[in-house]
Design an enzyme around this catalytic site. Structure first.
Site, PDB file in Angstrom:
ATOM      1  N   GLN A 112       7.270  12.250  -3.497  1.00 52.82           N
ATOM      2  CA  GLN A 112       5.924  12.722  -3.154  1.00 52.82           C
ATOM      3  C   GLN A 112       5.903  14.239  -2.921  1.00 52.82           C
ATOM      4  O   GLN A 112       4.908  14.903  -3.219  1.00 52.82           O
ATOM      5  CB  GLN A 112       5.445  11.982  -1.888  1.00 52.82           C
ATOM      6  CG  GLN A 112       3.936  11.956  -1.714  1.00 52.82           C
ATOM      7  CD  GLN A 112       3.256  10.888  -2.559  1.00 52.82           C
ATOM      8  OE1 GLN A 112       3.722   9.775  -2.634  1.00 52.82           O
ATOM      9  NE2 GLN A 112       2.148  11.230  -3.183  1.00 52.82           N
ATOM     10  N   LYS A 127       5.528   9.445   3.359  1.00 58.33           N
ATOM     11  CA  LYS A 127       5.324   8.068   2.883  1.00 58.33           C
ATOM     12  C   LYS A 127       5.561   7.116   4.047  1.00 58.33           C
ATOM     13  O   LYS A 127       6.327   7.428   4.946  1.00 58.33           O
ATOM     14  CB  LYS A 127       6.322   7.734   1.770  1.00 58.33           C
ATOM     15  CG  LYS A 127       5.900   6.562   0.909  1.00 58.33           C
ATOM     16  CD  LYS A 127       4.957   7.001  -0.183  1.00 58.33           C
ATOM     17  CE  LYS A 127       4.349   5.847  -0.928  1.00 58.33           C
ATOM     18  NZ  LYS A 127       3.618   6.316  -2.127  1.00 58.33           N
ATOM     19  N   ASP A 167      -0.829   2.313  -1.237  1.00 56.80           N
ATOM     20  CA  ASP A 167       0.251   2.164  -2.224  1.00 56.80           C
ATOM     21  C   ASP A 167       0.330   0.646  -2.459  1.00 56.80           C
ATOM     22  O   ASP A 167      -0.676  -0.057  -2.231  1.00 56.80           O
ATOM     23  CB  ASP A 167       1.573   2.756  -1.690  1.00 56.80           C
ATOM     24  CG  ASP A 167       2.645   2.904  -2.775  1.00 56.80           C
ATOM     25  OD1 ASP A 167       2.592   3.893  -3.523  1.00 56.80           O
ATOM     26  OD2 ASP A 167       3.522   2.024  -2.902  1.00 56.80           O
ATOM     27  N   ASN A 241      -3.858  -1.880  -8.622  1.00 58.66           N
ATOM     28  CA  ASN A 241      -4.779  -0.746  -8.706  1.00 58.66           C
ATOM     29  C   ASN A 241      -4.447   0.190  -9.869  1.00 58.66           C
ATOM     30  O   ASN A 241      -5.331   0.547 -10.658  1.00 58.66           O
ATOM     31  CB  ASN A 241      -4.762   0.012  -7.374  1.00 58.66           C
ATOM     32  CG  ASN A 241      -5.559   1.294  -7.430  1.00 58.66           C
ATOM     33  OD1 ASN A 241      -5.004   2.369  -7.624  1.00 58.66           O
ATOM     34  ND2 ASN A 241      -6.874   1.182  -7.327  1.00 58.66           N
ATOM     35  N   SER A 378      -6.936  11.984  -3.633  1.00 58.20           N
ATOM     36  CA  SER A 378      -6.810  11.942  -2.176  1.00 58.20           C
ATOM     37  C   SER A 378      -6.995  13.344  -1.601  1.00 58.20           C
ATOM     38  O   SER A 378      -7.657  13.527  -0.574  1.00 58.20           O
ATOM     39  CB  SER A 378      -5.437  11.404  -1.765  1.00 58.20           C
ATOM     40  OG  SER A 378      -5.404  10.001  -1.830  1.00 58.20           O
TER      41      SER A 378
HETATM   42  P1  NDP Z   1      -0.897  -2.882  -6.116  1.00 56.29           P
HETATM   43  O1  NDP Z   1      -0.406  -3.546  -4.883  1.00 56.29           O
HETATM   44  O2  NDP Z   1      -2.334  -2.705  -6.330  1.00 56.29           O
HETATM   45  O3  NDP Z   1      -0.301  -3.601  -7.401  1.00 56.29           O
HETATM   46  C1  NDP Z   1       1.057  -3.732  -7.592  1.00 56.29           C
HETATM   47  C2  NDP Z   1       1.294  -4.474  -8.891  1.00 56.29           C
HETATM   48  O4  NDP Z   1       2.684  -4.422  -9.207  1.00 56.29           O
HETATM   49  C3  NDP Z   1       0.944  -5.941  -8.768  1.00 56.29           C
HETATM   50  O5  NDP Z   1       0.581  -6.439 -10.019  1.00 56.29           O
HETATM   51  C4  NDP Z   1       2.262  -6.543  -8.303  1.00 56.29           C
HETATM   52  O6  NDP Z   1       2.400  -7.915  -8.574  1.00 56.29           O
HETATM   53  C5  NDP Z   1       3.253  -5.728  -9.098  1.00 56.29           C
HETATM   54  N1  NDP Z   1       4.515  -5.642  -8.358  1.00 56.29           N
HETATM   55  C6  NDP Z   1       4.687  -5.154  -7.105  1.00 56.29           C
HETATM   56  N2  NDP Z   1       5.972  -5.259  -6.728  1.00 56.29           N
HETATM   57  C7  NDP Z   1       6.601  -5.828  -7.744  1.00 56.29           C
HETATM   58  C8  NDP Z   1       7.941  -6.221  -7.945  1.00 56.29           C
HETATM   59  N3  NDP Z   1       8.873  -6.026  -7.003  1.00 56.29           N
HETATM   60  N4  NDP Z   1       8.252  -6.766  -9.154  1.00 56.29           N
HETATM   61  C9  NDP Z   1       7.283  -6.951 -10.100  1.00 56.29           C
HETATM   62  N5  NDP Z   1       6.004  -6.612  -9.952  1.00 56.29           N
HETATM   63  C10 NDP Z   1       5.669  -6.064  -8.797  1.00 56.29           C
HETATM   64  O7  NDP Z   1      -0.130  -1.464  -6.120  1.00 56.29           O
HETATM   65  P2  NDP Z   1      -0.500  -0.151  -6.950  1.00 56.29           P
HETATM   66  O8  NDP Z   1      -1.091  -0.492  -8.242  1.00 56.29           O
HETATM   67  O9  NDP Z   1      -1.210   0.757  -6.036  1.00 56.29           O
HETATM   68  O10 NDP Z   1       0.960   0.478  -7.155  1.00 56.29           O
HETATM   69  C11 NDP Z   1       1.745   0.224  -8.327  1.00 56.29           C
HETATM   70  C12 NDP Z   1       2.776   1.329  -8.484  1.00 56.29           C
HETATM   71  O11 NDP Z   1       2.099   2.583  -8.631  1.00 56.29           O
HETATM   72  C13 NDP Z   1       3.736   1.525  -7.317  1.00 56.29           C
HETATM   73  O12 NDP Z   1       4.977   1.961  -7.811  1.00 56.29           O
HETATM   74  C14 NDP Z   1       3.091   2.645  -6.520  1.00 56.29           C
HETATM   75  O13 NDP Z   1       4.030   3.346  -5.730  1.00 56.29           O
HETATM   76  C15 NDP Z   1       2.582   3.517  -7.664  1.00 56.29           C
HETATM   77  N6  NDP Z   1       1.508   4.455  -7.349  1.00 56.29           N
HETATM   78  C16 NDP Z   1       0.360   4.051  -6.742  1.00 56.29           C
HETATM   79  C17 NDP Z   1      -0.646   4.970  -6.493  1.00 56.29           C
HETATM   80  C18 NDP Z   1      -1.961   4.557  -5.925  1.00 56.29           C
HETATM   81  O14 NDP Z   1      -2.839   5.418  -5.811  1.00 56.29           O
HETATM   82  N7  NDP Z   1      -2.183   3.315  -5.556  1.00 56.29           N
HETATM   83  C19 NDP Z   1      -0.481   6.398  -6.811  1.00 56.29           C
HETATM   84  C20 NDP Z   1       0.734   6.696  -7.515  1.00 56.29           C
HETATM   85  C21 NDP Z   1       1.694   5.758  -7.734  1.00 56.29           C
HETATM   86  P3  NDP Z   1       2.154  -8.980  -7.395  1.00 56.29           P
HETATM   87  O15 NDP Z   1       0.684  -9.019  -7.192  1.00 56.29           O
HETATM   88  O16 NDP Z   1       2.727 -10.225  -7.920  1.00 56.29           O
HETATM   89  O17 NDP Z   1       2.896  -8.459  -6.204  1.00 56.29           O
HETATM   90  O1  2IT Z   2       2.521   7.348  -4.770  1.00 57.27           O
HETATM   91  C1  2IT Z   2       1.433   7.911  -4.563  1.00 57.27           C
HETATM   92  O2  2IT Z   2       1.202   9.040  -4.991  1.00 57.27           O
HETATM   93  C2  2IT Z   2       0.417   7.189  -3.810  1.00 57.27           C
HETATM   94  N1  2IT Z   2       0.639   6.030  -3.450  1.00 57.27           N
HETATM   95  C3  2IT Z   2      -0.885   7.850  -3.458  1.00 57.27           C
HETATM   96  C4  2IT Z   2      -0.716   8.708  -2.234  1.00 57.27           C
HETATM   97  C5  2IT Z   2      -1.985   9.286  -1.672  1.00 57.27           C
HETATM   98  O3  2IT Z   2      -1.866   9.960  -0.631  1.00 57.27           O
HETATM   99  O4  2IT Z   2      -3.075   9.112  -2.224  1.00 57.27           O
END
Ligand code: NDP
Ligand code: 2IT
Length: 446
Positions: A112, A127, A167, A241, A378
């Site tokens: 981050q 984080k 996250d 997401n 953000s």
């Molecule tokens: P969500 O909780 O909305 O979705 C996560 C997705 O990934 C779900 O489909 C989940 O499946 C799957 N998943 C989670 N853990 C595992 C695992 N161990 N093995 C397989 N599938 C898995 O999270 P986000 O979409 O927010 O985050 C997804 C990724 O993006 C993460 O790495 C996060 O750090 C990164 N990220 C998120 C940001 C944000 O703004 N939200 C910004 C930048 C990066 P299930 O429902 O079965 O758990």
């Molecule tokens: O991994 C990431 O960049 C996030 N989960 C978003 C962090 C934030 O402060 O919006």
């Protein structure tokens, strides 16, 4: 890596964090890109930048007790790492997943720092998270957990100090419960969390930002290399997401998304994923992706995660979790003609997978650049909160698009300057590092 001094610092990181392999992986990956910078900048060596940048400014670990629906006391472990505040208040999400421990939080916090630097907005790196598993919990249980989590975390955060967000496992519902309890405890209505609901200070387009940003970054990288989403076949892991809004934007830009997944398995829909069905399953009903075949009988569901990378595609967007593409999966992508991997998740590719992309000439958009759209919006949410006004969806989306274009340019320029044209991974690490390193040097030994 040949630089003796860097090898020594890395050895210390490995020794001190021996039980945290994800953190060591993230540091090693950044260090490997920074060698030409450190060779050229003895002033950074003298200022101890590397020794300091790998050590969090502080980290808190705390007990999170809550009562489940059967009346039983449950105890989880909460974390917040405040990694680096050289260029702004600590900023970064909160992850709720049973796999969370100190090593996951520290790898995410370290990434981050560089990601936030790339956004060009004034945000340091942090984080947080907990090993709480939100799956199958009632709304009341989620609220009880979130309130207990904030009952400790509130004393460590603040609009000018540390601003958490979502996250894995944390979206608008959880942020709402956390914000409400923070306000009750402190009496302050302030921009202390981002990803808030629109009626109480959230930013339009924050929900879409990470997934849209991944595609804006990809689009820039494709254009610079004579490629395009138009007519491409796209595979996206995850259905949360990031994955959902990456699917929406990739489709809008002319790609056909044929597969998505969750932690149990993946769906393959050769006619193109029906995003309304995915949104209904995941956002509205919080159900499992295997139900997709009830909406689309021609689609096929397969148990297990890694098989998704054996589906032929042009573009792969890993948007689920860390280390989800290993060397074997990377080789399967290459074999099937994939020409680009753009990372929506944090550190979704193992080092061996990245080496496979690079030795086969794939375009590679690294996470800390490609997924920076979420934290960028953000940052824009913080700006709007400070100004006590809110921008339209179009205005935020346009700023997001501009930021992602600039991030691509920064990666491209830095890679060229250090003789690694087209290596956007090195470019992202170098460009992200330089701003933080200059700020740390200027602020003295703190
Ligand atoms: P969500 O909780 O909305 O979705 C996560 C997705 O990934 C779900 O489909 C989940 O499946 C799957 N998943 C989670 N853990 C595992 C695992 N161990 N093995 C397989 N599938 C898995 O999270 P986000 O979409 O927010 O985050 C997804 C990724 O993006 C993460 O790495 C996060 O750090 C990164 N990220 C998120 C940001 C944000 O703004 N939200 C910004 C930048 C990066 P299930 O429902 O079965 O758990
Ligand atoms: O991994 C990431 O960049 C996030 N989960 C978003 C962090 C934030 O402060 O919006």
């Amino acid at each position: 890596m040949k630089n003796e001094y860097m090898l020594q610092v890395l050895e210390t990181v490995k020794r001190r964090n021996a039980a945290e392999p994800e953190f060591v992986q993230a540091v090693t990956e950044v260090f490997e890109s920074l060698e030409p910078v450190i060779d050229a900048r003895p002033d950074f060596v003298e200022a101890g930048i590397l020794e300091r940048i790998v050590e969090p400014e502080r980290m808190v670990t705390f007990r999170v007790p809550w009562v489940d629906d059967s009346g039983k006391v449950q105890v989880n472990r909460g974390f917040r790492v405040q990694f680096n505040s050289a260029i702004g208040p600590y900023k970064g999400g909160i992850r709720l997943h049973p796999s969370v421990y100190s090593g996951i939080i520290k790898f995410l916090g370290f990434e981050q720092v560089f990601k936030n630097s790339l956004t060009s907005l004034p945000m340091g790196g942090g984080k947080g998270g907990s090993d709480f598993d939100p799956k199958g919990k009632s709304d009341r249980e989620i609220m009880a957990f979130c309130q207990s989590f904030i009952a400790e975390l509130y004393r460590h955060i603040g609009a000018n100090c540390d601003v958490p967000a979502g996250d894995i496992g944390v979206g608008a519902r959880e942020i709402g419960y956390m914000f409400g309890y923070y306000k009750k405890l402190t009496g302050q209505f302030e921009g202390v969390l981002t990803g808030k609901g629109i009626p109480y200070g959230g930013s339009l387009a924050r929900t879409e930002a990470t997934g849209f940003g991944v595609c804006y970054f990809a689009d820039e990288m494709f254009k610079a290399n004579g490629k395009s989403f138009a007519g491409s076949t796209v595979v996206i892991s995850g259905s949360g997401n990031v994955a959902i809004y990456a699917c929406q934007k990739a489709t809008a830009l002319g790609g056909k998304v044929v597969a998505m997944s969750d932690s149990n398995g993946y769906v393959y829909d050769p006619e193109g994923i029906d995003l309304a069905a995915i949104k209904d399953i995941k956002e509205v009903r919080r159900a499992r992706i295997k139900e997709y075949v009830n909406y689309r009988p021609n689609a096929k569901y397969t148990e297990g995660c890694s098989g998704i990378w054996t589906i032929p595609c042009d573009v792969a967007l890993p948007c689920a979790t860390q280390n989800e593409i290993n060397e074997e999966s990377a080789k399967a992508l290459v074999k099937n003609g994939c020409w680009a991997v753009v990372e929506g998740a944090n550190m979704p590719s193992t080092p061996e997978a990245i080496a496979t992309y690079q030795s086969n000439g794939l375009l590679f958009g690294p996470a800390k650049a490609a997924n920076a759209g979420g934290v960028s919006v953000s940052g824009l949410e913080m700006t709007q909160n400070s100004m006590r006004l809110s921008w339209t969806f179009e205005e935020v989306d346009e700023r997001l698009h501009g930021i992602m274009k600039n991030i691509f340019k920064a990666c491209d320029d830095a890679a060229r300057t250090y003789g690694m044209e087209g290596n956007y991974q090195a470019g992202a690490n170098i460009a992200g590092f330089l701003k933080v390193a200059e700020a740390m040097k200027a602020q003295g030994c703190v």
